[in-house]
Design a protein around this motif. Structure first.
Motif, short mmCIF file in Angstrom:
data_model
loop_
_atom_site.label_atom_id
_atom_site.label_comp_id
_atom_site.label_asym_id
_atom_site.label_seq_id
_atom_site.Cartn_x
_atom_site.Cartn_y
_atom_site.Cartn_z
N LYS A 67 -9.54 161.52 137.07
CA LYS A 67 -10.79 161.15 137.73
C LYS A 67 -10.66 159.75 138.33
CE LYS A 67 -13.63 163.89 134.54
NZ LYS A 67 -14.72 163.83 133.53
N LEU A 68 -11.56 159.42 139.29
CA LEU A 68 -11.50 158.11 139.94
C LEU A 68 -11.53 156.97 138.93
CD1 LEU A 68 -13.85 158.56 143.04
CD2 LEU A 68 -11.36 158.56 142.99
N GLU A 69 -12.43 157.08 137.96
CA GLU A 69 -12.58 155.99 137.00
C GLU A 69 -11.40 155.89 136.04
OE1 GLU A 69 -15.18 159.47 135.57
OE2 GLU A 69 -14.63 158.48 137.45
N GLU A 70 -10.54 156.89 136.00
CA GLU A 70 -9.39 156.89 135.09
C GLU A 70 -8.12 156.35 135.76
OE1 GLU A 70 -9.08 160.89 133.84
OE2 GLU A 70 -10.80 160.82 132.48
N VAL A 71 -8.18 156.06 137.06
CA VAL A 71 -6.99 155.60 137.77
C VAL A 71 -6.40 154.33 137.17
CG1 VAL A 71 -6.17 154.66 139.97
CG2 VAL A 71 -7.54 156.75 139.94
N PRO A 72 -7.18 153.29 136.87
CA PRO A 72 -6.58 152.06 136.31
C PRO A 72 -5.82 152.31 135.00
CG PRO A 72 -8.80 151.64 137.08
CD PRO A 72 -8.63 153.10 137.13
N SER A 73 -6.43 153.06 134.08
CA SER A 73 -5.76 153.27 132.80
C SER A 73 -4.50 154.10 132.97
CB SER A 73 -6.72 153.96 131.82
OG SER A 73 -7.15 155.22 132.32
N ARG A 74 -4.51 155.08 133.91
CA ARG A 74 -3.33 155.90 134.13
C ARG A 74 -2.21 155.08 134.75
NH1 ARG A 74 0.29 158.95 132.39
NH2 ARG A 74 1.16 160.51 133.83
N VAL A 75 -2.52 154.19 135.67
CA VAL A 75 -1.51 153.32 136.27
C VAL A 75 -0.91 152.40 135.22
CG1 VAL A 75 -1.15 151.43 137.91
CG2 VAL A 75 -2.50 153.42 138.59
N ALA A 76 -1.75 151.86 134.33
CA ALA A 76 -1.25 150.99 133.27
C ALA A 76 -0.29 151.74 132.35
CB ALA A 76 -2.41 150.42 132.47
N ALA A 77 -0.63 152.99 132.06
CA ALA A 77 0.26 153.79 131.20
C ALA A 77 1.59 154.04 131.89
CB ALA A 77 -0.43 155.12 130.87
N LEU A 78 1.57 154.32 133.19
CA LEU A 78 2.81 154.55 133.93
C LEU A 78 3.68 153.29 133.98
CD1 LEU A 78 1.54 156.72 136.92
CD2 LEU A 78 2.98 157.47 135.03
N GLN A 79 3.03 152.16 134.13
CA GLN A 79 3.79 150.90 134.14
C GLN A 79 4.47 150.66 132.80
OE1 GLN A 79 0.57 148.27 135.35
NE2 GLN A 79 1.45 148.06 137.41
N SER A 80 3.77 150.96 131.70
CA SER A 80 4.36 150.82 130.37
C SER A 80 5.56 151.74 130.21
CB SER A 80 3.30 151.10 129.30
OG SER A 80 3.86 151.00 128.01
N LEU A 118 7.43 152.88 132.59
CA LEU A 118 8.51 152.39 133.45
C LEU A 118 9.27 151.26 132.78
CD1 LEU A 118 9.96 152.41 136.16
CD2 LEU A 118 8.21 150.85 137.05
N ARG A 119 8.56 150.34 132.12
CA ARG A 119 9.23 149.24 131.44
C ARG A 119 10.13 149.75 130.33
NH1 ARG A 119 4.18 146.60 132.45
NH2 ARG A 119 3.35 147.34 130.44
N SER A 120 9.65 150.76 129.60
CA SER A 120 10.46 151.33 128.51
C SER A 120 11.71 152.00 129.07
CB SER A 120 9.62 152.34 127.72
OG SER A 120 8.50 151.72 127.12
N THR A 121 11.54 152.71 130.18
CA THR A 121 12.69 153.39 130.80
C THR A 121 13.72 152.38 131.31
OG1 THR A 121 11.24 155.22 131.45
CG2 THR A 121 13.36 155.03 132.59
N GLU A 122 13.24 151.29 131.92
CA GLU A 122 14.15 150.27 132.43
C GLU A 122 14.91 149.61 131.29
OE1 GLU A 122 11.48 147.76 134.56
OE2 GLU A 122 11.74 148.84 136.48
N LYS A 123 14.25 149.40 130.15
CA LYS A 123 14.92 148.81 129.00
C LYS A 123 16.01 149.74 128.48
CE LYS A 123 14.00 146.93 124.37
NZ LYS A 123 12.97 146.67 123.33
N LEU A 124 15.68 151.03 128.40
CA LEU A 124 16.66 152.00 127.93
C LEU A 124 17.85 152.06 128.89
CD1 LEU A 124 17.52 154.27 126.03
CD2 LEU A 124 16.13 155.85 127.39
N LEU A 125 17.57 152.03 130.22
CA LEU A 125 18.63 152.06 131.20
C LEU A 125 19.56 150.86 131.06
CD1 LEU A 125 19.91 153.37 133.69
CD2 LEU A 125 18.28 152.07 135.12
N SER A 126 18.97 149.72 130.80
CA SER A 126 19.77 148.52 130.63
C SER A 126 20.69 148.63 129.43
CB SER A 126 18.86 147.29 130.50
OG SER A 126 19.61 146.12 130.32
N GLU A 127 20.16 149.19 128.34
CA GLU A 127 20.97 149.37 127.12
C GLU A 127 22.12 150.33 127.39
OE1 GLU A 127 18.12 150.69 124.32
OE2 GLU A 127 17.26 148.67 123.95
N LEU A 128 21.84 151.40 128.13
CA LEU A 128 22.89 152.37 128.44
C LEU A 128 23.97 151.76 129.33
CD1 LEU A 128 20.71 155.56 129.06
CD2 LEU A 128 22.19 155.10 127.10
#
Length: 980
Positions: A831-844, A846-856
């Motif tokens: 929903k429109l009002e859920e866009v900010p929280s969903r974007v924040a979750a995706l950013q989190s 992404l950071r976890s994935t980048e950390k894992l990629l760096s370790e690999l």
């Protein structure tokens, strides 16, 4: 030199036989001459009586009684007058002669051909060109001026300045040559008391009329009148236009040297203090000269120069106009000016001069920047700081010396004291920023010195590098030379001078000269067709030019967007024409127009001009699209920039002028919203918030204001809320026309950079905003509809910018944003009002994935290093060196860590298409301690492949454009690391 510092080319002007001036015939004054002995007995002073008629308004004949130009007795002491007394004496003298005293104009001129006000006549340029009516027949002013074309001579010579006051008297078709000369003599020898025998005069070599007046009317001996060429004594406005001869007055500091062989260019003996420009000719495009219908007078007396003479000091810097600033700087530097070395004195003089310039520029709204007049200000201020540091000053000191300049500013410009705190704040801020820049420049210099001392060849800093330090970091050449000499390094001064000269040539633009020929085509139209009421009494327009007059345009757009006007002028490709045709781009001048011409930050209107067809013919004979509307001829004439869509249009045609109503509504909403925005900013940020610039167009509004920090989100929200509340109040706007002083007394705010007439238009939103404004506005704040801030950002030191939209533009912006958010919600399936929280979750995530990629990647690098460990070579001293090419992205630092310490890794990887190559070097602490630097290694390696790069001593990367030489490059790197 002329007050405007404009010279004609050194080639002959060819005035012979063309001068329109006539000599004044001396009349018999026998009775007065017989009375001279009695006059001398009564006054104790010699006297001279003018031998010719003295014409002035309301006066048939006036006799001139001043000290004799031929007096030879030993002169008494000069009058001791302060700078303030000299200024007042000059202005009062010409007031007594019927001149109107006018205020100094701003250092920020209306004229787009110059960056800063550089001459006293600049504010009268439209009058001299005949583009604007004279408001008074004669005027006198003290004009603050800034020129930087001779900045290198400031503090070196006795009288060069960047800031100076030019005292002037002006005649707009009123009195002319003889009157100007006689008053100049009366003022100089009578009011200021200069000994007549110490005053010399120069005249243009072909101006026998002026020479005769000085010799026969005033009585200056022929041996003290010097004829000079066009380069020195002929003033020109440009290739074409008004021009005329000059006459200059010089003071002789050493009359004991006699007259034989004396040269007025001898600065050790003479100082020019007064210049008279006789604007009597017009240069036509073919180079020929013709008399001007209305002859004008433009004069300039340097206040600082007269102060030097009357105060008996060796240079302008030791007058009471500048020396208090110099003394303050000396006090801060803990030096005594009078016992100081020449170098220290020069530094103190530069501080004194430049401080005056930056103080007045800041007061007039100029702010430091890297372009235009802001760059001029920044350069001057940085020279002040640099000179202070050369004197040993390390703390912030510019506000302290500026305080002295502010204290001296009152008689010249009272506004400076009102703006004092803003001036001090800006100086402190800019000085702090520059000190940080100097520290970075010191690092650059250290690197250049290290490279020069490491060189096996000549130990020299190149001229280009020295100029880079000067131009980018503010390092004067003498400072670079001093620090280089301490390291045994020379500086290529000739190369530096070449770079400096190249910059001078690049910056040699119209900003250092008053270009009176800009918009020459418009000037030609205006000069030919102005209303006769604009010209001085007795001057008539030739019959052939009376057919169609271009007087001031009558603007009807405040109350209507439709109207009828007659075409009074047409221009195509900058030249006046009689007719334009379909497809032509042209400029159209109407006698009456509803089109608003750009000014006060508001853009010009757009719309159409329609020429109705004759009865029984097509509906429209011509249609012209109006793309823009600008002001010319000093703001009095509106110029419509057009394209002929159909038919043809001619001078004299009556047209229907139709402003685009939709665009007008947009700009009206934005302009009124700008007024409300300024009021809201003053409430939220404080009453000292003031405008520094604005733009009002059809798409948005832009407002610049002074603030040393970014606005907080809560402040922006409050500003937006206030404006929208005022919009909702549906407050009616009131416009009134009143006197300027009455409007200011009522509390009206003036728009930045605008010059106002004595009668002004006031736009008032009662209880909310009151401003002097000539723009178009809504009738009621409710017409704005909505207001939305788009951004807030910094554009210069201490200057912030708000961009916003209002009315239809605000609705369009909100529709766009709504569409973007709905599209994003659809992609995220929320929903429109859920866009900010969903974007924040995706950013989190992404950071976890980048950390894992760096370790690999690190694990892969370890695995690769283990497979390549056998390729590592051990250099003398135990350094492990690995040089290899690997596919894909490589982690050199991880590999270096796997090899231990000391270790050095140099890796290469080619691009997918094999055309380019990247290099990475990683060194352990032990390798760096041993003298290796990763940046130098990759720089040398990449150079083999036609590239470059660098980085820190322990980690660096570079790129090469030719991957075919990768193996050769790696071999170079291997040898560097192994010390081979």
């Amino acid at each position: 030199m002329a007050p405007t510092a404009l010279k004609a080319p050194k080639a002959s002007i060819g005035c012979s036989g063309q001068s329109p001036a006539t000599h004044f015939a001396p009349m018999a004054c026998g009775g007065l001459r017989r009375a001279l002995p009695l006059l001398r007995q009564c006054t104790g002073r010699p006297a001279i009586v003018a031998a010719g008629p003295f014409y002035a308004r309301g006066t048939h004949l006036t006799t001139l009684v001043t000290p004799s130009a031929t007096a030879s007795q030993a002169p008494g002491p000069l009058k001791k007058m302060s700078g303030a007394e000299i200024r007042e004496a000059f202005l009062s003298f010409f007031e007594s002669k019927g001149h109107t005293r006018l205020p100094s104009s701003s250092l920020v001129p209306e004229d787009p051909t110059v960056l800063l006000t550089i001459a006293g006549m600049l504010q009268f340029k439209p009058v001299f060109l005949g583009q604007a009516p004279r408001k008074v027949p004669t005027a006198t002013t003290t004009q603050k001026c800034v020129r930087t074309n001779d900045i290198g001579n400031v503090g070196v010579t006795a009288r060069h300045h960047t800031f100076f006051e030019m005292l002037g008297n002006f005649s707009f078709g009123d009195y002319f040559k003889e009157q100007a000369i006689r008053w100049a003599w009366e003022l100089s020898t009578g009011v200021f008391g200069l000994p007549p025998e110490r005053v010399w005069v120069s005249v243009f070599e072909e101006d026998g009329e002026a020479e005769a007046i000085w010799r026969d009317v005033v009585g200056v001996p022929p041996e003290r009148i010097k004829r000079m060429g066009a380069a020195d004594n002929f003033w020109s406005s440009g290739p074409t236009g008004p021009c005329g001869p000059c006459s200059e007055l010089y003071y002789d500091f050493h009359p004991e040297r006699g007259t034989e062989g004396a040269s007025l260019e001898d600065d050790t003996r003479f100082i020019e203090f007064y210049n008279l420009v006789f604007m009597q000719l017009n240069r036509k495009p073919d180079g020929s000269l013709e008399p001007l219908a209305a002859k004008n007078i433009d004069t300039g007396m340097g206040l600082e120069r007269m102060a030097q003479i009357l105060q008996g000091v060796p240079n302008n810097y030791e007058t009471d106009l500048i020396f208090p600033i110099v003394q303050k700087a000396a006090e801060i530097a803990a030096v005594d000016y009078h016992s100081a070395s020449p170098a220290v004195k020069t530094a103190l003089k530069v501080i004194g001069d430049h401080t005056r310039a930056v103080t007045y520029m800041l007061s007039d709204g100029v702010t430091p920047s890297n372009t235009g007049r802001g760059y001029v200000l920044r350069r001057l201020l940085r020279r002040v700081v640099m000179k202070g540091r050369l004197l040993g000053i390390r703390e912030v000191f510019t506000p302290a010396v500026a305080a002295v300049a502010v204290g001296l500013s009152g008689p010249c410009d009272p506004a400076v004291q009102k703006n004092a705190q803003r001036i001090y704040d800006e100086l402190a801020r800019e000085e702090g920023l520059f000190v940080a820049t100097l520290e970075r420049g010191q690092k650059q210099l250290d690197e250049l010195l290290s490279a020069a001392t490491a060189s096996t060849g000549s130990r020299v800093i190149g001229g280009a590098d020295a100029f880079m330090l000067y131009d980018t970091f503010g390092f004067p050449l003498e400072l670079t030379q001093e620090l280089a000499e301490a390291r045994g390094v020379e500086v290529d001064v000739a190369g530096f001078d070449g770079e400096m000269e190249a910059q001078r040539q690049r910056s040699k633009e119209s900003r250092e000269t008053v270009d009176l020929t800009a918009q020459a085509g418009l000037a030609q139209l205006a000069a030919q067709t102005h209303s006769r009421s604009w010209l001085p009494p007795g001057v008539r327009i030739p019959i052939r030019t009376q057919r169609m007059r271009v007087g001031p345009t009558s603007f009807t757009g405040y109350s209507a967007t439709r109207g009828c006007g007659r075409v009074v002028g047409l221009m195509r490709e900058g030249k006046p024409v009689e007719r334009v045709h379909a497809g032509d781009r042209c400029e159209v001048l109407l006698d009456v127009t509803p089109f608003y011409a750009e000014s006060g930050g508001q853009v010009g209107d757009m719309g159409r001009l329609v020429l109705p067809a004759a009865a029984g013919e097509a509906e429209v004979a011509a249609e012209v699209a109006v793309r823009d509307c600008q002001k010319a001829a000093g703001g009095s004439v509106f110029v419509h920039s057009c394209e002929v869509v159909a038919g043809e249009l001619g001078v004299g045609d009556a047209v229907n002028a139709l402003v685009d109503d939709d665009l007008r509504r947009r700009v009206r909403a934005h302009h009124t919203a700008t007024h409300l925005l300024q009021s809201a900013l003053k409430i939220v940020l404080g009453p000292d918030t003031c405008q520094q610039g604005s733009l009002v167009n059809f798409q948005r509004l832009r407002f610049d204001f002074n603030l040393a920090r970014a606005m907080s989100p809560s402040e922006l929200t409050e500003v937006e809320r206030l404006v929208n509340c005022w919009v909702a109040q549906a407050a009616p706007l009131e416009t009134r026309v009143m006197g300027l002083q009455e409007a200011k007394a009522a509390g009206a705010t003036a728009m930045f950079g605008e010059k106002y007439d004595d009668v002004v238009r006031v736009v008032d939103v009662p209880g909310i905003s009151m401003e002097l404004c000539g723009g178009t506005h809504v009738g009621n704040t409710a017409e704005i509809g909505a207001f939305k801030i788009l951004s807030e950002s910094g554009i210069a030191s201490g200057i912030r910018r708000v961009e916003a939209v209002a009315g239809t533009a605000a609705v369009e912006y909100l529709h766009t944003v709504d569409g973007l958010v709905r599209g994003l919600a659809g992609q995220l399936k929320v929903k429109l009002e859920e866009v900010p929280s969903r974007v924040a979750a995706l950013q989190s995530e992404l950071r976890s994935t980048e950390k894992l990629l760096s370790e690999l990647k690190a694990q892969l690098a370890v695995a690769q290093s283990q497979s390549l460990v056998g390729e590592a070579v051990t250099a003398p001293g135990g350094l492990k060196v690995l040089v290899a090419e690997l596919p894909g992205e490589v982690e050199a630092k991880a590999m270096q860590g796997a090899l231990g310490d000391p270790a050095a890794v140099l890796l290469a990887s080619r691009a997918v298409d094999g055309s380019k190559v990247n290099f990475v070097a990683a060194l352990s602490p032990g390798a760096v301690k041993g003298g290796l630097q990763a940046g130098k290694v990759v720089g040398a390696v990449a150079k083999v492949c036609g590239g470059g790069g660098g980085g820190k001593p322990a980690l660096a990367q570079a790129g090469g454009r030719d991957a075919s030489k990768t193996e050769e490059a790696l071999e170079v790197g291997r040898k560097l690391l192994l010390g081979l």
